[in-house]
Scaffold this active site. Structure first.
Site, PDB file in Angstrom:
ATOM      1  N   GLY A  27       0.837  -1.233  -0.004  1.00 11.72           N
ATOM      2  CA  GLY A  27      -0.202   0.026  -0.068  1.00 11.72           C
ATOM      3  C   GLY A  27       0.760   1.313   0.102  1.00 11.72           C
ATOM      4  N   GLN A  28       2.056   1.143  -0.107  1.00 11.47           N
ATOM      5  CA  GLN A  28       3.000   2.406  -0.311  1.00 11.47           C
ATOM      6  C   GLN A  28       2.677   3.152  -1.670  1.00 11.47           C
ATOM      7  OE1 GLN A  28       7.315   1.596   0.284  1.00 11.47           O
ATOM      8  NE2 GLN A  28       7.697   3.769   0.405  1.00 11.47           N
ATOM      9  N   HIS A  53       2.390   6.900   9.299  1.00  9.37           N
ATOM     10  CA  HIS A  53       0.949   7.432   9.401  1.00  9.37           C
ATOM     11  C   HIS A  53       0.923   7.235  10.780  1.00  9.37           C
ATOM     12  CE1 HIS A  53      -0.140   7.300   5.262  1.00  9.37           C
ATOM     13  NE2 HIS A  53       0.599   6.278   5.160  1.00  9.37           N
ATOM     14  N   HIS A  93       7.702   6.517   5.198  1.00  8.12           N
ATOM     15  CA  HIS A  93       7.095   7.394   5.939  1.00  8.12           C
ATOM     16  C   HIS A  93       6.079   6.502   6.864  1.00  8.12           C
ATOM     17  CE1 HIS A  93       4.544   6.767   2.306  1.00  8.12           C
ATOM     18  NE2 HIS A  93       3.508   7.032   3.184  1.00  8.12           N
TER      19      HIS A  93
END
Length: 112
Positions: free
Chosen positions: A91-92, A100, A98
């Site tokens: 799902g990148q 969430h 980074h």
């Protein structure tokens, strides 16, 4: 390099930082999934979790320390979730590691 997060970090694309130090920046996600949805982005361009190694792994600990600080400042006393997506099947959507920080509502499991 045509990395949107590098451009945000370098202030080529305007963004309001919630937090910044010499290693990371924190800003609001443009597509929030909860009342609080922040992105914690290392300033060093590391493509994904797959590229964490002994020479740069200290950034992960720093990210979690910053997450704790920012979560407290954001009023997330009841808890929060930290998510890292790795590569396309994970799902990148931006090829710059980074994390969430999501909170302000009850998190469900399993996530979508």
């Amino acid at each position: 390099m045509d990395c949107i997060f590098c451009k945000i970090i370098n202030k080529e694309i305007p963004s309001e930082f919630i937090y910044e130090d010499d290693k990371v920046v924190v800003f609001k996600d443009l597509n929030p999934q909860a009342p609080v949805h922040l992105l914690i982005v290392p300033k060093e361009h590391i493509e994904s979790n797959e590229y964490i190694n002994e020479s740069n792994s200290d950034i992960v600990g720093h990210v979690f320390a910053v997450a704790n600080k920012v979560a407290k400042e954001s009023g997330l006393e009841n808890g929060y979730r930290i998510v890292n997506n790795c590569k396309e099947d994970g799902g990148q959507s931006v090829n710059h590691i980074h994390f969430h920080l999501i909170g302000g509502r009850q998190m469900l499991w399993p996530p979508g």
